[in-house]
Enzyme design. Structure first.
Site, PDB file in Angstrom:
ATOM      1  N   HIS A 144       0.821  -1.212   0.000  1.00 26.12           N
ATOM      2  CA  HIS A 144       0.000   0.000   0.000  1.00 26.12           C
ATOM      3  C   HIS A 144       0.860   1.269   0.000  1.00 26.12           C
ATOM      4  CE1 HIS A 144      -3.316   2.582   1.943  1.00 26.12           C
ATOM      5  NE2 HIS A 144      -3.761   2.220   0.758  1.00 26.12           N
ATOM      6  N   LYS A 190       3.192   4.543  -0.946  1.00 31.68           N
ATOM      7  CA  LYS A 190       3.152   5.575  -1.971  1.00 31.68           C
ATOM      8  C   LYS A 190       4.414   6.419  -1.872  1.00 31.68           C
ATOM      9  CE  LYS A 190      -1.586   5.099  -1.328  1.00 31.68           C
ATOM     10  NZ  LYS A 190      -2.209   4.176  -0.410  1.00 31.68           N
ATOM     11  N   ASP A 242      16.153  11.830  -8.485  1.00 35.19           N
ATOM     12  CA  ASP A 242      17.588  12.095  -8.298  1.00 35.19           C
ATOM     13  C   ASP A 242      18.047  11.880  -6.862  1.00 35.19           C
ATOM     14  OD1 ASP A 242      18.096  12.606 -10.944  1.00 35.19           O
ATOM     15  OD2 ASP A 242      17.993  14.793 -10.774  1.00 35.19           O
ATOM     16  N   HIS A 284      -9.505  10.943   2.172  1.00 38.55           N
ATOM     17  CA  HIS A 284      -8.537   9.866   1.961  1.00 38.55           C
ATOM     18  C   HIS A 284      -7.219  10.112   2.689  1.00 38.55           C
ATOM     19  CE1 HIS A 284      -5.894   7.076  -0.402  1.00 38.55           C
ATOM     20  NE2 HIS A 284      -6.977   6.331  -0.345  1.00 38.55           N
ATOM     21  N   LYS A 295      -4.334  10.400   5.440  1.00 42.47           N
ATOM     22  CA  LYS A 295      -3.936   9.659   6.642  1.00 42.47           C
ATOM     23  C   LYS A 295      -2.873  10.495   7.359  1.00 42.47           C
ATOM     24  CE  LYS A 295      -4.293   6.556   2.937  1.00 42.47           C
ATOM     25  NZ  LYS A 295      -5.629   6.132   3.035  1.00 42.47           N
ATOM     26  N   ASP A 355       0.518  17.068  20.078  1.00 43.78           N
ATOM     27  CA  ASP A 355       1.009  18.173  20.916  1.00 43.78           C
ATOM     28  C   ASP A 355       1.522  19.359  20.105  1.00 43.78           C
ATOM     29  OD1 ASP A 355       0.342  16.826  23.216  1.00 43.78           O
ATOM     30  OD2 ASP A 355       2.358  16.037  23.567  1.00 43.78           O
TER      31      ASP A 355
END
Length: 540
Positions: free
Chosen positions: A185, A187, A192, A434, A436, A441
């Site tokens: 999952h 991404k 470079d 979508h 996450k 704090d």
């Protein structure tokens, strides 16, 4: 982690479940069961480290107060996030490494693949790693890309047969379900070995406000500096693992390399005249488009200490005895470090997740924090906003207890997203969450691919960044505040102990209070009730 859009489209509605099962049975008769190739050439390769003389590398470290710090620019708006990836691909001189759960065969996906092809033709080494779950029917496209010099395409945990359709893929692996439901999952986009994009977005129209049906509110970040080589090394672990296969070892695609390249051109010709949405003058945080900064040689970044973690590939596919029995106890993994950060909260914890099933461990974390007086805020999808109703079923089992514990709980409203223009113009398309993320704090931030549900915990691999910066924390808190103010319902309990949803009045009048799942009809709620006793939480 709940399924992403292409799987949801493949699943279709509940009313088609019977036809789906019949199709699977017929496909099984046609394809039989198959195994992955036993002998596969996957020459090892590693990140190109000698890129310090490239323009991106020079810009990446310009203005850095300390070589041990990393630079960040949050990318909350779809056009800016896609623009950043395209600019990195266009300006890279030595290497591009990309790793995605989903690269959809749509306008967005094909446009990016053509941009990668163009980079390879300039002499840039391009490595493309995609989870195989949603590549049905794309073998010609991916093999055509891989037929270009300087490009290699590999697939994580592939299906061995029936590759043209998801149904035939599943049928061919029907007796191997324990393997095929475990996915990568992650991404990641690195150029470079100097600049990267990390976050929640896959590569598909619905992540960049280009889908007619529904689009996502999400969050990525541009990354430079000290943590980028760490991200590259995490990519290498996957690229060289035994669970990835070169696309040519799986795709039954005939023709010479020249013919494959010509076919790639035919399959992507529409992307040559299709342009992604252009960034507006400034984004929500006041940043210009990345290309403008790079042209002027002045990159606006926030510098901070950061760490990057990724679950080891064997979390998903290693021998059962080698998989972490409790993934929360794997110190190199994403979940362990998210829990460590959140449980360290002394004043406030703020979390966004599209798919929320806290489970025993998550509820214990919430309970501990609330007992210490820590303010806890959760933002997730409503039933109307979610693209995974069954996952919402798992979430709602915990909703009353979360509210009783004093959690400030918000659920995204598609109608309110449609009305606000802050996140872009959704028009008639449904808005869905979508992103996450977590803020603790006001000084520590998590961004990545991890959802707060059993699938991310137990079955899929994830990647995440941990940024220790009050400035980044303030920016992310502000972005989440826009959602809670402009685009969400506040969930609370009435005096009788029933859940209710509160929408602030737009005209200064009394708040709107609802007593049923907002923006849903009786049929959708009835279907949820029907499935409630049938779906175990571990399968969500």
């Amino acid at each position: 982690m709940a399924a992403d859009p292409s799987m949801r489209r493949a699943r279709g509605g509940w009313g088609r479940a019977g036809a789906w099962l019949v199709w699977l049975a017929l496909a099984l008769l046609v394809t039989g069961c198959a195994g992955l190739p036993a002998i596969v050439e996957r020459p090892p390769s590693f990140t190109l480290a000698d890129t310090a003389d490239t323009p991106l590398a020079r810009m990446a470290t310009k203005g850095a107060p300390d070589v041990q710090l990393s630079g960040f620019r949050l990318l909350p708006m779809p056009a800016y996030s896609m623009h950043a990836r395209l600019e990195l691909a266009r300006r890279a001189q030595r290497s591009i490494d990309i790793q995605y759960y989903l690269v959809q065969n749509d306008e967005t996906g094909r446009y990016l693949l053509r941009t990668l092809r163009d980079a390879a033709e300039r002499g840039v080494r391009v490595r493309v790693l995609i989870d195989d779950l949603y590549t049905a029917g794309a073998d010609e496209l991916l093999a055509g890309l891989g037929a270009h010099a300087n490009v290699e395409v590999r697939l994580f945990n592939p299906f061995p047969a029936g590759r043209d359709r998801l149904a035939t893929r599943l049928a061919a692996s029907l007796f191997d379900i324990d393997r095929i439901h475990r996915r990568m999952h992650n991404k990641l986009f690195v150029a470079d070995n100097a600049m990267a994009v990390v976050g929640g977005r896959n590569i598909a129209n619905e992540y960049f406000l280009r889908d007619a049906g529904s689009n996502f509110i999400d969050i990525d970040t541009l990354v430079t500096g000290a943590v980028v080589p760490r991200l590259s090394s995490l990519f290498d672990v996957y690229w060289n693992s035994p669970y990835v296969y070169p696309v040519q070892s799986l795709a039954a695609v005939g023709g010479s390399l020249r013919q494959l390249r010509e076919r790639f051109e035919e399959l992507t010709w529409d992307a040559a005249i299709w342009m992604p949405s252009a960034p507006i003058e400034r984004d929500l945080l006041g940043y210009r488009a990345l290309g403008e900064d790079l042209d002027e040689g002045e990159l606006s970044l926030i510098w901070a200490r950061a760490e990057a973690y990724a679950d080891a590939p064997h979390k998903a596919l290693g021998p059962k005895e080698d998989r972490p029995r409790v993934t929360a106890d794997a110190p190199e993994g994403v979940l362990y470090n998210v829990r460590r950060m959140v449980r360290s909260a002394e004043r406030e914890a703020l979390i966004t997740t599209p798919y929320l099933i806290p489970g025993r461990g998550g509820m214990e974390s919430v309970r501990r924090l609330r007992e210490r007086g820590v303010r806890f805020t959760l933002v997730t999808n409503s039933l109307a906003a979610t693209d995974e109703s069954l996952v919402h079923l798992g979430y709602r089992r915990y909703r009353p207890e979360l509210v009783k514990l004093g959690v400030e709980l918000f659920e995204l409203s598609p109608k309110r997203v449609e009305k606000t223009k802050r996140f872009g113009v959704f028009g008639s398309a449904a808005g869905r969450l979508h992103g996450k993320s977590a803020v603790v704090d006001g000084k520590a931030v998590f961004l990545g691919s991890l959802n707060f549900d059993p699938r991310s915990d137990l079955h899929n691999t994830e990647l995440g960044l941990f940024i220790y910066s009050p400035q980044v924390a303030a920016q992310l808190t502000s972005l989440i505040g826009f959602i809670t103010m402009d685009a969400a319902y506040r969930v609370r309990m009435d005096p009788k102990g029933n859940i209710e949803w509160v929408s602030p009045a737009e005209d200064g009048g009394p708040d709107l209070v609802l007593h049923e799942e907002p923006e849903t009809d009786f049929g959708s709620r009835l279907k949820l009730e029907f499935f409630a006793p049938l779906v175990p939480e571990s399968l969500l």
